[in-house]
Every structure is written in structure tokens, then in C-alpha cells.
Design a protein around this motif. Structure first.
Motif, PDB file in Angstrom:
ATOM      1  N   TRP A 202      43.980  57.007  42.466  1.00 41.27           N
ATOM      2  CA  TRP A 202      44.457  56.338  41.257  1.00 41.27           C
ATOM      3  C   TRP A 202      44.995  54.948  41.610  1.00 41.27           C
ATOM      4  O   TRP A 202      44.676  53.965  40.947  1.00 41.27           O
ATOM      5  N   PHE A 203      45.795  54.880  42.679  1.00 46.69           N
ATOM      6  CA  PHE A 203      46.369  53.610  43.129  1.00 46.69           C
ATOM      7  C   PHE A 203      45.262  52.634  43.520  1.00 46.69           C
ATOM      8  O   PHE A 203      45.279  51.463  43.119  1.00 46.69           O
ATOM      9  N   VAL A 204      44.279  53.106  44.290  1.00 44.57           N
ATOM     10  CA  VAL A 204      43.185  52.235  44.738  1.00 44.57           C
ATOM     11  C   VAL A 204      42.358  51.749  43.550  1.00 44.57           C
ATOM     12  O   VAL A 204      41.996  50.566  43.471  1.00 44.57           O
ATOM     13  N   LEU A 205      42.068  52.622  42.608  1.00 43.20           N
ATOM     14  CA  LEU A 205      41.321  52.205  41.425  1.00 43.20           C
ATOM     15  C   LEU A 205      42.106  51.183  40.611  1.00 43.20           C
ATOM     16  O   LEU A 205      41.541  50.231  40.067  1.00 43.20           O
ATOM     17  N   SER A 206      43.417  51.358  40.553  1.00 44.19           N
ATOM     18  CA  SER A 206      44.267  50.391  39.869  1.00 44.19           C
ATOM     19  C   SER A 206      44.238  49.043  40.593  1.00 44.19           C
ATOM     20  O   SER A 206      44.142  47.985  39.961  1.00 44.19           O
ATOM     21  N   LEU A 207      44.322  49.081  41.921  1.00 48.95           N
ATOM     22  CA  LEU A 207      44.230  47.847  42.710  1.00 48.95           C
ATOM     23  C   LEU A 207      42.931  47.109  42.424  1.00 48.95           C
ATOM     24  O   LEU A 207      42.931  45.881  42.227  1.00 48.95           O
TER      25      LEU A 207
ATOM     26  N   ALA B 294      45.440  63.993  35.546  1.00 48.00           N
ATOM     27  CA  ALA B 294      44.695  64.009  34.283  1.00 48.00           C
ATOM     28  C   ALA B 294      43.338  63.328  34.437  1.00 48.00           C
ATOM     29  O   ALA B 294      42.364  63.717  33.778  1.00 48.00           O
ATOM     30  N   ALA B 295      43.270  62.321  35.304  1.00 46.53           N
ATOM     31  CA  ALA B 295      42.015  61.606  35.542  1.00 46.53           C
ATOM     32  C   ALA B 295      41.130  62.340  36.553  1.00 46.53           C
ATOM     33  O   ALA B 295      39.997  61.931  36.799  1.00 46.53           O
ATOM     34  N   GLY B 296      41.673  63.384  37.170  1.00 51.36           N
ATOM     35  CA  GLY B 296      40.889  64.151  38.132  1.00 51.36           C
ATOM     36  C   GLY B 296      40.769  63.486  39.493  1.00 51.36           C
ATOM     37  O   GLY B 296      39.797  63.719  40.211  1.00 51.36           O
ATOM     38  N   VAL B 297      41.757  62.666  39.828  1.00 54.00           N
ATOM     39  CA  VAL B 297      41.751  61.995  41.136  1.00 54.00           C
ATOM     40  C   VAL B 297      43.101  62.210  41.802  1.00 54.00           C
ATOM     41  O   VAL B 297      44.075  62.624  41.172  1.00 54.00           O
TER      42      VAL B 297
ATOM     43  N   ALA C 298      33.874  53.756  36.058  1.00 53.70           N
ATOM     44  CA  ALA C 298      34.897  54.413  36.875  1.00 53.70           C
ATOM     45  C   ALA C 298      35.570  55.538  36.103  1.00 53.70           C
ATOM     46  O   ALA C 298      35.903  56.577  36.656  1.00 53.70           O
ATOM     47  N   PHE C 299      35.751  55.323  34.825  1.00 51.15           N
ATOM     48  CA  PHE C 299      36.325  56.342  33.958  1.00 51.15           C
ATOM     49  C   PHE C 299      35.546  56.350  32.653  1.00 51.15           C
ATOM     50  O   PHE C 299      35.009  55.325  32.237  1.00 51.15           O
TER      51      PHE C 299
END
Length: 157
Positions: free
Chosen positions: A32-37, A24-27, A93-94
Motif C-alpha cells: 500500500w505504501f509503495v503504491l502510494s509512493l 481492504a485493497a487486498g495488499v 493498479a486498483f
């Protein structure tokens, strides 16, 4: 259902949610995991990102390049050691509200489930979450190492 089946269904649901959220975020799931980290831990060295995501240095560089090109991360030089590069998540980032729009349905639904437990039961659940996360990370590393060893054995002449 047995306890094992219940736990497996829970883990599968969490995994599917993660995949759907990333899509849904287009990644990718790894992006997604790295951005969350980066959101949780703050800026990290590329080597730290790669280690935590289970990526080679080349794959880490490509991931950072891709996220930087998309405006989701930025590279800066370390103030302590100008030879080091630090990767941080950008404020852009989003799009505004994008993450909330993606994850709020799960947050709301799981929050409603948690509200059905007493405060003491919630303490136990949160203790489980806190202790299970490192256990999953350890199991993930074991899987990666086993896979790496098996690939090396197949590639050996």
C-alpha cells in the motif's frame, strides 16, 4: 488526556487506518505504501523504492514481482539508460473507484474535522503535517538502523 496521550491516540488511529485500508485493497501495508509512493512521486527506480520502504534489494524485487503479477505495477527500461529499470504504477493498479471507496470515509471525516478550524488554524495544521512527515521518516530510519544494529550484534559470534 495529556497532550502526549492525545498525540499517541492520533498516531495509533492513523496507523490502524493504514492497515485497514491495505487489507481492504487486498495488499500488505508495505505494498500500500509503495503504491502510494508511486502515485505521489511517479515512476521510481527499484533501489529508490526499496530505500523509501526500508527493504533489502531481495525484498524489493519480491515486492515488485508480486505487484507486477497482480497488474498493479509495471517495469520498463529507462529511456536515458537502458540498463536501468523503472517501476511505475499501472492505471489498473486498483479497480475503478476502489481507492476512493476505501479512503473516502476517512477523507470525509477528517475533512469535517478540518472544516471546524479557521483558515489560519488550518494553515498551522497543514504546516504541522508538512513538517511532521519528514520527522516521522527520519524517526523511521532511526528505528530501522537501531533494529539492524541490534540484529547484527545478536548474530555476531
Amino acid at each position: 488526556m495529556s497532550r502526549r496521550e492525545v498525540f499517541r491516540a492520533f498516531i495509533d488511529a492513523v496507523g490502524l487506518h493504514g492497515e485497514a485500508a491495505a487489507s481492504a485493497a487486498g495488499v500488505s501495508g508495505t505494498d500500500w505504501f509503495v503504491l502510494s509512493l508511486l502515485e505521489q512521486r511517479g515512476p521510481l527506480l527499484p533501489s529508490e523504492l526499496g530505500r523509501l520502504a526500508g527493504l533489502t534489494s531481495g525484498a524489493t524485487t519480491r515486492l515488485i514481482d508480486r505487484l507486477e503479477h497482480a497488474g498493479r505495477v509495471r517495469r520498463t527500461r529507462s529511456e536515458d539508460d537502458r540498463r536501468k529499470v523503472i517501476v511505475s504504477r499501472t492505471e489498473e493498479a486498483f479497480a475503478d473507484g476502489e481507492i476512493a471507496g476505501i479512503v473516502d470515509p476517512a477523507r470525509d471525516a477528517v475533512g469535517a474535522v478540518l472544516d471546524g478550524f479557521t483558515a489560519k488554524e488550518q494553515d498551522v495544521l497543514y504546516r504541522f503535517f508538512a513538517e511532521a512527515a519528514p520527522a516521522f521518516h527520519q524517526a523511521t530510519e532511526q528505528i530501522r538502523q537501531t533494529t539492524k544494529n541490534a540484529r547484527s550484534a545478536r548474530a555476531a559470534p
